[in-house]
Scaffold this active site. Structure first.
Site, short mmCIF file in Angstrom:
data_model
loop_
_atom_site.label_atom_id
_atom_site.label_comp_id
_atom_site.label_asym_id
_atom_site.label_seq_id
_atom_site.Cartn_x
_atom_site.Cartn_y
_atom_site.Cartn_z
N GLU A 243 0.84 -1.19 0.00
CA GLU A 243 0.00 0.00 0.00
C GLU A 243 0.88 1.24 0.00
O GLU A 243 1.96 1.22 0.59
CB GLU A 243 -0.85 -0.04 1.27
CG GLU A 243 -2.04 0.85 1.28
CD GLU A 243 -2.88 0.60 2.54
OE1 GLU A 243 -3.91 -0.07 2.43
OE2 GLU A 243 -2.48 1.08 3.60
N HIS B 45 -7.02 3.84 5.23
CA HIS B 45 -6.06 3.35 6.21
C HIS B 45 -5.17 4.45 6.76
O HIS B 45 -4.75 5.33 6.03
CB HIS B 45 -5.16 2.27 5.59
CG HIS B 45 -5.89 0.99 5.37
ND1 HIS B 45 -5.45 0.04 4.51
CD2 HIS B 45 -7.06 0.53 5.88
CE1 HIS B 45 -6.31 -0.98 4.52
NE2 HIS B 45 -7.29 -0.70 5.33
#
Lengths: 620, 441
Positions: free
Chosen positions: A243, A285
């Site tokens: 990510e 996130h």
């Protein structure tokens, strides 16, 4: 058995966090998560359930019922983790469902217990500093953390953490109920389901899948799990999703370069779209934010590719790259596809089947007067807020609940008047007396009232019903009042509702005057009352205390009221069912509560009836 | 949910209020930092803060802007009236802030446009350039790192390379002696104790208040005290339940240049009213690729794939809905996007991707209800704008959800292509791009 399991737990190599014998504690009473784990266990044909016990720090010791396939089983619940651990020495995993506030302290508590090897932290929003402390401590104690902010993970056909994998149908569709050859690790838990699906469609399936969670400083990182997978001989290829943000992926680059990872690795770092944004956007996130060029998805994808990882051009050919890699391993003989095992079917939950309109069952109960399931409590067809808005009073509520309709104001007011005049009749009548004696015996409110209430019947209070029934029947039969009185006399029966101990023609009962007066003034018809008054004229000629008493007056007036507002048959049915006696019961309850409180307030001692008030006449 | 930047004034006010507790009462930062926002009445300030009229002042914008000096956005040594005039002038209209400069001070990037709304006013601290130092504390997985450089100020340069560093393991607190030994050796000996004591307290303050980042450049070292001149800080906002009381009344401002459009603000407001998550960023209102994706992770991947396939310039929005929003919320969310994408017709047509991964427990058919309602309402506009829709989703009850979508397509005569988990999650993206290439239907 327990001993053998403890031995198995102690023997697990470092790269195995969970296997088919792993048992866990669920911290906090997460019934759904536990049930989903047990459904997985049943589908995977585990020998023992993966949930050994639930630790519920705010509850008490006991048991919780769960399904294991079609059967029901009991899982122990403990208030203390210490206690649970002592009772289940083979458990080495704790799945921590504590909130972000208490995840730190409960994880520390688990770390202090030597047998606990792995703690999975589900909560999102654990402060970074606290997580760093836990991570440092885990390292020192050689324990493992998965999370926080994660759904968990799964070892296919062996052990499933909490809610991982979604519904049982999805678990079987994604072939998580039996082992495959792929080790998968990602940050995102939400996408893990999707990846399990991709992996199952392009390979022989997942061996182990872990979501480390989206925080900036997770308790374990991508590389730690990839190195575990590398060490595990049952895992043949690695798949990962990174990510944007952070530099953890560079540890993978490093491990590839140093040949610490030699199994084929297909990896994609998401977040290549960030270059399209003008100012920084925080994705879902906490860790997904690039603070430097090195932290961008593009830079990380390139570094991984340069180090020898298989990196797709976009997520779109992620599945293709996984398939190619798998097929290569099959051709080389590294992976030998295995036959599919049969899958025990977990029965559908009753609630889900009902929702899907797949089953029906006859109900055991019917209710037509109230409903507490919706947004608002309903009395018949009236929401409780409307009850107050229209100010329908206690009479209106009784009207809705007893007669399933809102009677006009003159009726609801009459109902209230009846309650008011029947509320109490002094301490000497049988109901109040019994209530007082019971109260003085030290009994509670309900017992005392019930004791008084049980005296209500044909001789006490019951005349309300009796009078209404007798008078209206005689009227309907077309009997002249004189004929009725004569017939009753011939049969030797008292006329219900006629006669009073003290009151008489010359000393009228004010209560009767009030009720009678109101009915005469407001009712649409008073035929039954008129008939009763005609009977009274005859009986008072015989003795002047044979007047229409308060019970009788209420009874006949009520019969008149019901008959003007509903068909005669329905009105008679209500009287037969005891609706009028009920008025007396409700009214008199107020009085009995009063007597109970009065006696308590006065601290009255146990009552013992005096001997000299009883004639002892035993056979000599 | 993460590390969030705070205003300089708030960071300094925290220091003024609390640093002395962590520094054994030895270091006092005077509380003379005033935060000026659009609602501040500049005429009334001097009656509350007498020193505004008595001292020379420094004024800076306070909106998470880096390189304020190079952007010529620091006013130094002026009177209050001059400061007020400057603030009014600087906040009168949009300005451009640059991130990179060459040696001569010429901007090297396109810059970010935005409006200045917040400023900090403080008294000027007279000092020599040699009194300036640099100190920063950054967070990493193993603990924190303290960086110290014996020079500071606008031209400090690449501190990552130059500064002395001390890695502090989590849970440990370095003593002044340790700091002096490891970080201060380039500082004149007479100043080392003073500065080391300050940094000792500063680290305790940083740790206990759950800071994630704190940079003071420069700190000015005077004879008997240390004064923070420029400060930038981030807090770990998940620690609000631990440190919120000490933080006081602060806010987490958006980055400079990000102003929400009406629709973005509307979705942000909706988002705040539900436990579920609704997000929308409009990237290019004229773009032809619109997305409405379920799930935070999946939404990023859809945006990635559009970018990776070379359609970044056509990507109109980024957004996501997740956490099981009810029908009313999904309806309003879908309506907002449909409204935006049907405002201006493009003769080449547009595509809408209603995407998502495999849901865990969310009933897919249920979440589609609100979207279907919005699509039905906008059917005329959808047809008029030549919009083609691609749906991909899995999870509980997905078959029913996909059936509803398919039937809707026939009913409202808008092409809706529908796919389930048997189709790779982002496969609809190249399909949609193909349709765009072909242009209008």
């Amino acid at each position: 058995m327990a001993k053998a399991q403890v031995a198995k737990a102690a023997k697990r190599p470092d790269y195995v966090l969970f296997d088919r014998d792993t048992q866990s504690f669920i911290y906090n009473l997460q019934v759904n998560a536990a049930q989903r784990m047990l459904d997985f266990d049943y589908t995977s044909k585990r020998e023992t359930p993966s949930v050994a016990a639930i630790v519920n720090p705010t509850g008490s010791d006991g048991y919780q019922k769960f399904f294991y396939g079609p059967k029901e089983v009991l899982v122990p619940v403990y208030k203390s983790l210490q206690n649970a651990s002592a009772r289940h020495p083979n458990v080495d995993v704790m799945i921590n469902f504590a909130s972000f506030r208490s995840a730190y302290s409960s994880t520390k508590e688990a770390f202090a217990i030597p047998q606990i090897r792995t703690v999975v932290i589900i909560a999102e929003g654990v402060p970074e500093r606290r997580m760093k402390e836990l991570t440092a401590e885990a390292r020192k104690l050689r324990k493992n953390i998965i999370g926080p902010a994660t759904v968990g993970g799964v070892v296919a056909g062996a052990f499933k953490i909490g809610n991982t994998g979604g519904t049982i149908e999805n678990i079987v569709d994604s072939k998580l109920h039996r082992p495959g050859s792929v080790g998968f690790v990602s940050k995102s838990g939400g996408l893990s389901n999707e990846t399990y699906n991709i992996v199952s469609r392009n390979t022989d399936g997942i061996y182990e899948g872990i979501a480390i969670g989206g925080d900036k400083y997770p308790g374990s990182t991508l590389i730690e799990h990839l190195l575990r997978f590398q060490a595990n001989p049952d895992i043949k290829m690695l798949v990962s999703l990174g990510e944007v943000g952070g530099i953890d992926e560079y540890d993978i680059v490093d491990a590839l370069r140093k040949k610490k990872i030699t199994k084929p690795l297909v990896i994609w770092v998401t977040g290549t779209c960030t270059k399209a944004f003008k100012t920084e956007v925080q994705f879902g996130h906490a860790g997904a934010k690039a603070d430097a060029d090195r932290e961008t998805a593009d830079a990380k994808n390139k570094a991984l590719k340069d180090a020898g990882a298989i990196v797709p051009n976009s997520f779109d050919d992620y599945g293709l790259r996984i398939r190619e890699t798998y097929e290569k391993l099959v051709r080389k003989g590294t992976i030998k596809p295995r036959p599919e095992p049969d899958v025990p079917k977990v029965p559908m939950d009753y609630a889900a089947a009902v929702k899907a309109k797949m089953i029906r069952k006859p109900t055991n109960f019917i209710c037509t007067i109230s409903d507490d399931r919706g947004e608002e409590l309903m009395y018949r067809n009236m929401a409780i807020s409307e009850v107050f808005k229209q100010d329908i009073g206690v009479g209106g509520v009784i009207s809705l609940l007893w007669f399933k309709r809102l009677l006009p104001k003159y009726c609801t007011k009459f109902i209230e008047m009846c309650l008011m005049v029947t509320a109490d009749h002094g301490p000497a009548v049988s109901g109040a007396h019994n209530c007082i004696v019971t109260t003085r015996a030290g009994k509670d409110l309900i017992s005392s009232i019930v004791s008084g209430m049980l005296t209500i019947g044909p001789r006490f209070g019951g005349a309300v019903d009796g009078a209404a029934q007798m008078m209206s029947a005689a009227l309907d039969a077309g009997k002249a009042p004189a004929q009725f009185v004569k017939e009753m006399k011939d049969k030797g029966l008292n006329i219900q509702g006629i006669g009073h101990l003290i009151k008489s023609v010359h000393n009228p009962d004010m209560r009767v005057e009030i009720i009678k007066g109101y009915a005469k003034k407001n009712f649409k018809s008073t035929k039954v009352l008129d008939y009763a008054l005609a009977v009274e004229r005859l009986t008072t000629q015989k003795r002047d205390n044979l007047i229409l008493n308060v019970d009788g007056c209420i009874g006949v007036c009520f019969a008149d009221m019901l008959r003007s507002e509903m068909p005669k048959e329905e009105a008679d049915e209500y009287i037969r069912m005891g609706a009028l006696n009920a008025l007396f019961v409700v009214g008199r309850t107020m009085g009995m509560v009063g007597h109970h409180l009065d006696q308590k307030r006065l601290k009255q001692p146990l009552y013992r009836h005096p001997w000299d008030d009883i004639a002892y006449m035993l056979d000599q | 949910m993460a590390q969030k930047a705070i205003r300089e004034a708030h960071g300094k006010q925290m220091m003024a209020r609390l640093l002395k507790e962590y520094a054994g009462g030895k270091y006092v930062v005077e509380d003379n930092f005033i935060s000026v926002g659009p609602k501040t009445d500049l005429r009334k300030l001097p009656s509350k803060y007498k020193w505004l009229r008595e001292k020379k002042l420094v004024v800076k914008p306070d909106q998470l802007i880096k390189r304020r000096g190079k952007n010529k956005l620091i006013l130094v040594g002026k009177t209050y009236d001059e400061a007020v005039k400057w603030i009014k002038e600087k906040s009168s209209g949009p300005i451009t802030i640059y991130g990179k400069f060459d040696a001569k001070g010429k901007p090297l990037d396109k810059g970010t446009e935005g409006t200045l709304t917040h400023f900090i006013i403080e008294p000027m601290v007279p000092h020599k350039e040699t009194d300036e130092c640099y100190v920063a504390i950054t967070s990493n997985r193993d603990g924190d790192k303290i960086l110290f450089y014996h020079k500071g100020g606008v031209n400090v340069g690449d501190v990552d390379a130059k500064a002395l560093k001390l890695q502090v393991p989590v849970g440990k607190f370095p003593t002044a002696e340790e700091l002096e030994k490891s970080l201060m050796r380039n500082l004149p000996a007479t100043r080392r104790k003073l500065v080391a004591g300050f940094v000792e307290g500063l680290y305790k303050f940083y740790a206990d208040l759950n800071f994630a980042y704190l940079e003071i450049n420069p700190i000015v070292v005077l004879k008997d005290r240390v004064v923070p001149l420029d400060l930038a800080a981030k807090l770990d906002d998940t620690a609000e339940f631990e440190s919120g009381k000490k933080w006081g009344d602060i806010e987490f401002p958006p980055p400079f240049g990000r102003t929400l459009s009406k629709e973005e603000a509307y979705i942000e407001d909706l988002d705040s009213k539900t436990g579920a998550s609704l997000k929308l960023t409009v990237l290019n209102p004229k773009g032809r690729v619109w997305t409405m994706v379920a799930g935070g992770g999946a939404s990023v991947i859809y945006a990635d794939t559009i970018t990776d396939l070379g359609y970044m310039s056509e990507m109109a929005n980024y957004g996501e809905y997740s956490g099981d929003p009810n029908e009313e919320f999904t309806y309003k969310y879908a309506k907002t996007i449909l409204d935006l994408m049907t405002r201006e017709k493009d003769p080449r047509g547009k595509v809408l991707i209603i995407g998502g991964g495999i849901a865990n427990f969310t009933d897919v058919a249920n979440t589609f209800k609100g979207i279907v309602r919005a699509l039905r309402e906008y059917q005329d506009k959808l047809r008029r704008n030549d919009i083609k829709i691609y749906v991909r989703r899995g999870g509980p009850n997905y078959k029913e959800g996909l059936r509803i979508m398919r039937e809707l397509g026939t009913e409202i005569k808008v092409p809706i292509d529908v796919y389930g988990p048997e189709t790779h999650m982002t496969k609809v993206v190249p399909m949609a791009m193909e349709a765009l290439k072909k242009g209008g239907r």
